[in-house]
Design a protein around this motif. Sequence first.
Motif, PDB file in Angstrom:
ATOM      1  N   GLU A  76       0.610  -1.621  -0.085  1.00  0.00           N
ATOM      2  CA  GLU A  76      -0.232   0.116   0.354  1.00  0.00           C
ATOM      3  C   GLU A  76       0.961   1.661  -0.241  1.00  0.00           C
ATOM      4  O   GLU A  76       0.175   2.588  -0.762  1.00  0.00           O
ATOM      5  CB  GLU A  76      -1.118   0.041   1.278  1.00  0.00           C
ATOM      6  N   ALA A  79       1.929   1.380  -3.823  1.00  0.00           N
ATOM      7  CA  ALA A  79       1.803   2.056  -4.441  1.00  0.00           C
ATOM      8  C   ALA A  79       0.995   3.529  -4.056  1.00  0.00           C
ATOM      9  O   ALA A  79       1.082   4.669  -5.264  1.00  0.00           O
ATOM     10  CB  ALA A  79      -0.451   1.385  -4.133  1.00  0.00           C
ATOM     11  N   ALA A  80       0.915   4.200  -2.996  1.00  0.00           N
ATOM     12  CA  ALA A  80       0.505   5.638  -2.733  1.00  0.00           C
ATOM     13  C   ALA A  80       1.843   6.105  -3.456  1.00  0.00           C
ATOM     14  O   ALA A  80       1.895   7.932  -3.717  1.00  0.00           O
ATOM     15  CB  ALA A  80       0.610   5.649  -1.509  1.00  0.00           C
ATOM     16  N   ALA A  82       4.146   5.687  -5.631  1.00  0.00           N
ATOM     17  CA  ALA A  82       4.066   5.852  -6.898  1.00  0.00           C
ATOM     18  C   ALA A  82       2.961   6.727  -7.212  1.00  0.00           C
ATOM     19  O   ALA A  82       3.084   7.039  -8.331  1.00  0.00           O
ATOM     20  CB  ALA A  82       4.407   4.607  -7.469  1.00  0.00           C
ATOM     21  N   ALA A  83       1.771   7.149  -6.809  1.00  0.00           N
ATOM     22  CA  ALA A  83       0.745   7.397  -7.142  1.00  0.00           C
ATOM     23  C   ALA A  83       1.139   8.503  -6.939  1.00  0.00           C
ATOM     24  O   ALA A  83       0.465   9.386  -7.702  1.00  0.00           O
ATOM     25  CB  ALA A  83      -0.453   7.222  -6.403  1.00  0.00           C
ATOM     26  N   ARG A  84       1.754   9.246  -6.469  1.00  0.00           N
ATOM     27  CA  ARG A  84       1.889  10.675  -6.026  1.00  0.00           C
ATOM     28  C   ARG A  84       3.534  11.329  -7.088  1.00  0.00           C
ATOM     29  O   ARG A  84       3.349  12.398  -7.247  1.00  0.00           O
ATOM     30  CB  ARG A  84       2.664  10.817  -4.879  1.00  0.00           C
ATOM     31  N   PRO A  87       4.876   6.009 -12.128  1.00  0.00           N
ATOM     32  CA  PRO A  87       5.443   4.633 -12.274  1.00  0.00           C
ATOM     33  C   PRO A  87       7.235   4.729 -11.933  1.00  0.00           C
ATOM     34  O   PRO A  87       8.281   5.882 -11.955  1.00  0.00           O
ATOM     35  CB  PRO A  87       5.517   4.224 -13.875  1.00  0.00           C
ATOM     36  N   THR A 123       1.633  -3.273  -7.332  1.00  0.00           N
ATOM     37  CA  THR A 123       1.978  -2.221  -8.275  1.00  0.00           C
ATOM     38  C   THR A 123       2.460  -2.456  -9.368  1.00  0.00           C
ATOM     39  O   THR A 123       2.828  -2.277 -10.450  1.00  0.00           O
ATOM     40  CB  THR A 123       3.441  -1.304  -7.242  1.00  0.00           C
TER      41      THR A 123
END
Length: 392
Positions: A76, A79-80, A82-84, A87, A123
């Motif tokens: 988690e 993924a958070a 990478a979202a910011r 990739p 991810t």
Amino acid sequence: MRIIGMISGTSHDGIDVAVVSFALSGDALHGTVEHTASTPYPPELRARLAAALPPAATTMAEVCELDTLIGQRFAEAAAAAAARTGPADLIVSHGQTVYHWVDGGHALGTLQIGEPAWIAERTGVPVLSGTRIRDITAGGHGAPLVSLLDVLLLAGHPGTAAALNLGGIANMTVLDGAGRPAAHDIGPANALMDAVVAGDGLDPRGFDAGGRLAAAGTVDERLLEVLLAEPYYRLPAPKSTGKELFHLGHVRDALARAGRETGGADLVATLAELTVRTVARDVAASGAGLLVVSGGGVRNPVLMAGLRHALPQVRVVPSDEYGAPADDKEAIAFALIGWHTAHGLPGTVPAGTGALAARVLGSLTPGAGPLSLPAPLPAPPRSLVLAPPAAG
């Protein structure tokens, strides 16, 4: 190359994440810290983890469940991040150390949990994990691995300089004026204070926030004398340690041997002074004129004031001045280790870990597609310049 570095340290309070983009220019590596974050473990997960750590007994069933639950939390957090930032090319997960096996001054094994397949599945990015064990198989301690970052950051500094991390355990890297490195685990930084604060319910956060308890207490000199008699402090470097030795039972045993019933703020003040004395002794012995400090202990005014008072001839500064935010330096260090592994380069400093030779670190879990690495480099970088996260 954008890399996400992640670690939960010996304070086992949560996951530190750093996203770093690296680019090589000649023999200098440049890193831009694009994002940092800290994700606390849910209280129930942290309680389960604490209950399973040495010297407590546990079961393989509990280890399996914690391995999964912590792996999912790391997934988690990745993924958070990478979202910011977009990739990543690689994720490096140190995981959570639950046991570091040292016998007679030799490291024989180490165990980090937090299954990396959960991160790769969530991810789609390849994950490097198991970064400590290869150094141990080469005769090292598998610690402190942050020395790789320290040596590159301090490269070119005139005279002798040291980098100190005040996490659960205090570790130090020293680079002398000729560029020769040395490193070792000193002893507890926050580990014993945290154990007492949590065990005795002195602060619901589980640590001495802002050093308020230590500042309000009085050092018990007799108890401090007994604590300082711990044989580990007299072992020659390189050496490593952890909560297998420095846990709440260690404090309770010292109280019994000292014939004391010290508690509350006075006990926390005594343990803070233990950290100051043991760290200051090793820094003074190193001859360092500069001490670059990172880790949660930087936020404890009692520790920092104590070190500055004990080391009047040493310039003591936070690692932020070198582009590595004090709270995130270890996560940045594991991103750096990942860059080295991806390029076929060793990620250890043998003079710091005690290994026979440097080794390429870690095991790779493929992401969603075929595993593809950059072309190997013929030689490692000689220095690192870090740009800190942009304000706001």
